[in-house]
Design a protein around this motif. Structure first.
Motif, PDB file in Angstrom:
ATOM      1  N   SER A  11       0.823  -1.207   0.000  1.00 37.61           N
ATOM      2  CA  SER A  11       0.000   0.000   0.000  1.00 37.61           C
ATOM      3  C   SER A  11       0.856   1.255   0.000  1.00 37.61           C
ATOM      4  O   SER A  11       2.076   1.205   0.131  1.00 37.61           O
ATOM      5  CB  SER A  11      -0.875   0.013   1.247  1.00 37.61           C
ATOM      6  N   ALA A  12       0.180   2.385  -0.121  1.00 30.01           N
ATOM      7  CA  ALA A  12       0.866   3.678  -0.109  1.00 30.01           C
ATOM      8  C   ALA A  12       1.682   3.856   1.170  1.00 30.01           C
ATOM      9  O   ALA A  12       2.755   4.456   1.142  1.00 30.01           O
ATOM     10  CB  ALA A  12      -0.157   4.806  -0.258  1.00 30.01           C
ATOM     11  N   ASP A  13       1.177   3.321   2.294  1.00 24.72           N
ATOM     12  CA  ASP A  13       1.906   3.453   3.563  1.00 24.72           C
ATOM     13  C   ASP A  13       3.334   2.937   3.432  1.00 24.72           C
ATOM     14  O   ASP A  13       4.277   3.533   3.956  1.00 24.72           O
ATOM     15  CB  ASP A  13       1.209   2.652   4.668  1.00 24.72           C
ATOM     16  N   PHE A  14       3.480   1.802   2.764  1.00 23.89           N
ATOM     17  CA  PHE A  14       4.806   1.202   2.601  1.00 23.89           C
ATOM     18  C   PHE A  14       5.739   2.158   1.850  1.00 23.89           C
ATOM     19  O   PHE A  14       6.865   2.418   2.287  1.00 23.89           O
ATOM     20  CB  PHE A  14       4.684  -0.119   1.851  1.00 23.89           C
ATOM     21  N   PHE A  15       5.245   2.705   0.751  1.00 23.84           N
ATOM     22  CA  PHE A  15       6.112   3.529  -0.106  1.00 23.84           C
ATOM     23  C   PHE A  15       6.315   4.932   0.438  1.00 23.84           C
ATOM     24  O   PHE A  15       7.267   5.612   0.059  1.00 23.84           O
ATOM     25  CB  PHE A  15       5.522   3.611  -1.515  1.00 23.84           C
ATOM     26  N   MET A  16       5.437   5.373   1.335  1.00 24.00           N
ATOM     27  CA  MET A  16       5.553   6.729   1.869  1.00 24.00           C
ATOM     28  C   MET A  16       6.550   6.832   3.013  1.00 24.00           C
ATOM     29  O   MET A  16       6.815   7.925   3.504  1.00 24.00           O
ATOM     30  CB  MET A  16       4.187   7.220   2.346  1.00 24.00           C
ATOM     31  N   GLN A  17       7.105   5.709   3.451  1.00 27.25           N
ATOM     32  CA  GLN A  17       8.143   5.754   4.497  1.00 27.25           C
ATOM     33  C   GLN A  17       9.295   6.630   4.017  1.00 27.25           C
ATOM     34  O   GLN A  17       9.603   6.689   2.827  1.00 27.25           O
ATOM     35  CB  GLN A  17       8.665   4.348   4.780  1.00 27.25           C
ATOM     36  N   ASP A  18       9.976   7.254   4.984  1.00 30.24           N
ATOM     37  CA  ASP A  18      10.999   8.234   4.613  1.00 30.24           C
ATOM     38  C   ASP A  18      12.354   7.598   4.289  1.00 30.24           C
ATOM     39  O   ASP A  18      13.135   8.166   3.524  1.00 30.24           O
ATOM     40  CB  ASP A  18      11.180   9.258   5.740  1.00 30.24           C
ATOM     41  N   ASP A  19      12.637   6.437   4.877  1.00 27.09           N
ATOM     42  CA  ASP A  19      13.981   5.854   4.755  1.00 27.09           C
ATOM     43  C   ASP A  19      14.083   4.972   3.500  1.00 27.09           C
ATOM     44  O   ASP A  19      13.719   3.797   3.517  1.00 27.09           O
ATOM     45  CB  ASP A  19      14.294   5.042   6.007  1.00 27.09           C
ATOM     46  N   VAL A  20      14.594   5.567   2.431  1.00 28.64           N
ATOM     47  CA  VAL A  20      14.645   4.845   1.152  1.00 28.64           C
ATOM     48  C   VAL A  20      15.609   3.658   1.217  1.00 28.64           C
ATOM     49  O   VAL A  20      15.434   2.673   0.492  1.00 28.64           O
ATOM     50  CB  VAL A  20      15.004   5.810   0.000  1.00 28.64           C
ATOM     51  N   LEU A  21      16.612   3.727   2.104  1.00 30.27           N
ATOM     52  CA  LEU A  21      17.536   2.595   2.248  1.00 30.27           C
ATOM     53  C   LEU A  21      16.821   1.412   2.892  1.00 30.27           C
ATOM     54  O   LEU A  21      17.010   0.258   2.497  1.00 30.27           O
ATOM     55  CB  LEU A  21      18.755   3.002   3.073  1.00 30.27           C
ATOM     56  N   ALA A  22      15.985   1.696   3.885  1.00 29.21           N
ATOM     57  CA  ALA A  22      15.219   0.627   4.532  1.00 29.21           C
ATOM     58  C   ALA A  22      14.215   0.013   3.560  1.00 29.21           C
ATOM     59  O   ALA A  22      14.049  -1.214   3.514  1.00 29.21           O
ATOM     60  CB  ALA A  22      14.495   1.181   5.766  1.00 29.21           C
ATOM     61  N   ILE A  23      13.560   0.846   2.773  1.00 30.34           N
ATOM     62  CA  ILE A  23      12.589   0.321   1.810  1.00 30.34           C
ATOM     63  C   ILE A  23      13.283  -0.517   0.750  1.00 30.34           C
ATOM     64  O   ILE A  23      12.774  -1.556   0.325  1.00 30.34           O
ATOM     65  CB  ILE A  23      11.789   1.466   1.151  1.00 30.34           C
ATOM     66  N   SER A  24      14.471  -0.086   0.336  1.00 33.82           N
ATOM     67  CA  SER A  24      15.219  -0.846  -0.670  1.00 33.82           C
ATOM     68  C   SER A  24      15.472  -2.271  -0.196  1.00 33.82           C
ATOM     69  O   SER A  24      15.403  -3.226  -0.976  1.00 33.82           O
ATOM     70  CB  SER A  24      16.559  -0.158  -0.956  1.00 33.82           C
ATOM     71  N   GLN A  25      15.781  -2.409   1.095  1.00 36.09           N
ATOM     72  CA  GLN A  25      16.020  -3.746   1.651  1.00 36.09           C
ATOM     73  C   GLN A  25      14.718  -4.497   1.865  1.00 36.09           C
ATOM     74  O   GLN A  25      14.639  -5.707   1.645  1.00 36.09           O
ATOM     75  CB  GLN A  25      16.805  -3.624   2.960  1.00 36.09           C
ATOM     76  N   ALA A  26      13.679  -3.768   2.271  1.00 38.64           N
ATOM     77  CA  ALA A  26      12.384  -4.422   2.501  1.00 38.64           C
ATOM     78  C   ALA A  26      11.769  -4.943   1.206  1.00 38.64           C
ATOM     79  O   ALA A  26      10.956  -5.871   1.232  1.00 38.64           O
ATOM     80  CB  ALA A  26      11.420  -3.437   3.179  1.00 38.64           C
ATOM     81  N   LEU A  27      12.148  -4.362   0.080  1.00 38.48           N
ATOM     82  CA  LEU A  27      11.593  -4.814  -1.203  1.00 38.48           C
ATOM     83  C   LEU A  27      12.166  -6.162  -1.635  1.00 38.48           C
ATOM     84  O   LEU A  27      11.560  -6.859  -2.457  1.00 38.48           O
ATOM     85  CB  LEU A  27      11.861  -3.770  -2.297  1.00 38.48           C
ATOM     86  N   LEU A  28      13.334  -6.523  -1.096  1.00 44.56           N
ATOM     87  CA  LEU A  28      13.908  -7.823  -1.448  1.00 44.56           C
ATOM     88  C   LEU A  28      12.970  -8.932  -0.959  1.00 44.56           C
ATOM     89  O   LEU A  28      12.519  -8.927   0.183  1.00 44.56           O
ATOM     90  CB  LEU A  28      15.292  -7.996  -0.806  1.00 44.56           C
ATOM     91  N   GLY A  29      12.647  -9.856  -1.850  1.00 42.15           N
ATOM     92  CA  GLY A  29      11.722 -10.938  -1.509  1.00 42.15           C
ATOM     93  C   GLY A  29      10.273 -10.637  -1.840  1.00 42.15           C
ATOM     94  O   GLY A  29       9.430 -11.527  -1.786  1.00 42.15           O
TER      95      GLY A  29
END
Length: 207
Positions: A11-29
């Motif tokens: 959802s938008a909540d996931f992508f609206m997080q501020d830490d792009v480095l954390a999201i980059s890792q969370a996208l793996l898998g």
DNA sequence: CACCGGATTGGCT
DNA sequence: GCCAATCCGGTGT
């Protein structure tokens, strides 16, 4: 949150997080889906790179540079940023963070999952299984991602979306290294903003 | 309006 | 390992 019976659409909540480095890792898998021309294809994200304006000299939006091309990156998180590289290859990014924050994540490699035969036909003569989606240009061709998807929402209403199928990547199984092809970015070229799943054979070259 | 070069890939030496 | 392909964004005149 939408559910197609297989996984949860991020959802938008996931992508609206501020830490792009954390999201980059969370996208793996997570599973990247495309449905273009009524045909569904997908792959598991195994490699990402973060790009973060304004301070990142490797980003198209370095210094918060606003042009027709970079305008997409200043939109709210949860949309596609697609651009043409070397006049040949479409590169697919996910825009993250709040509006006016030009953060984006390049999806560099997938492990093919749904619609492998379709992806092989789109890849034409390069249909060797290990060449299907093991690079940012290759995966865009396999999933039929073009400039048409630039600026589209990732919420499941358009052609591209991302699902969580419950797979969790142990942080110790994530390789951090410098990004590929950004030698021009001076000191930023050394930042370890490339993330890969360890021992996954579908990640892009070079190592 | 001209020039430079790129978040890549695949073919050929 | 080297390099062409092929377009256009970004910059400076």
């Amino acid at each position: 949150m939408k559910d197609n019976g297989m996984g949860r659409v991020l959802s938008a909540d996931f992508f609206m997080q501020d830490d792009v480095l954390a999201i980059s890792q969370a996208l793996l898998g997570k599973h990247l889906y495309s449905k273009v021309g009524g045909v569904t294809t997908s792959g598991i994200i195994v490699e990402t790179e973060a790009y973060r304006a304004p301070e990142d000299k490797a980003s198209h939006a370095y210094g918060n540079r606003r042009t027709k091309r970079t305008a997409t990156m200043f939109l709210p998180g949860g949309i596609c940023y697609v651009y043409l590289c070397y006049g040949i290859h479409h590169l697919f990014n996910v825009v993250t963070g709040a509006a006016e924050k030009a953060h984006a994540i390049l999806i560099r490699a997938l492990e093919p999952c749904v619609g492998i035969e379709v992806m092989q036909s789109r890849r034409q003569q390069h249909r060797k299984p290990d060449e299907l989606t093991s690079g940012p240009g290759k995966l865009s061709q396999a999933l039929d991602i073009t400039m048409q998807q630039n600026g589209q929402l990732l919420d499941g209403s358009q052609h591209i979306w991302i699902e969580d199928h419950g797979q969790v990547i142990d942080p110790e199984h994530i390789i951090r290294s410098p990004r590929v092809g950004v030698d021009y970015a001076e000191e930023c070229a050394a930042w370890n903003w490339r993330f890969r799943i360890k021992d996954n054979s579908w990640t892009s070259k070079p190592d």
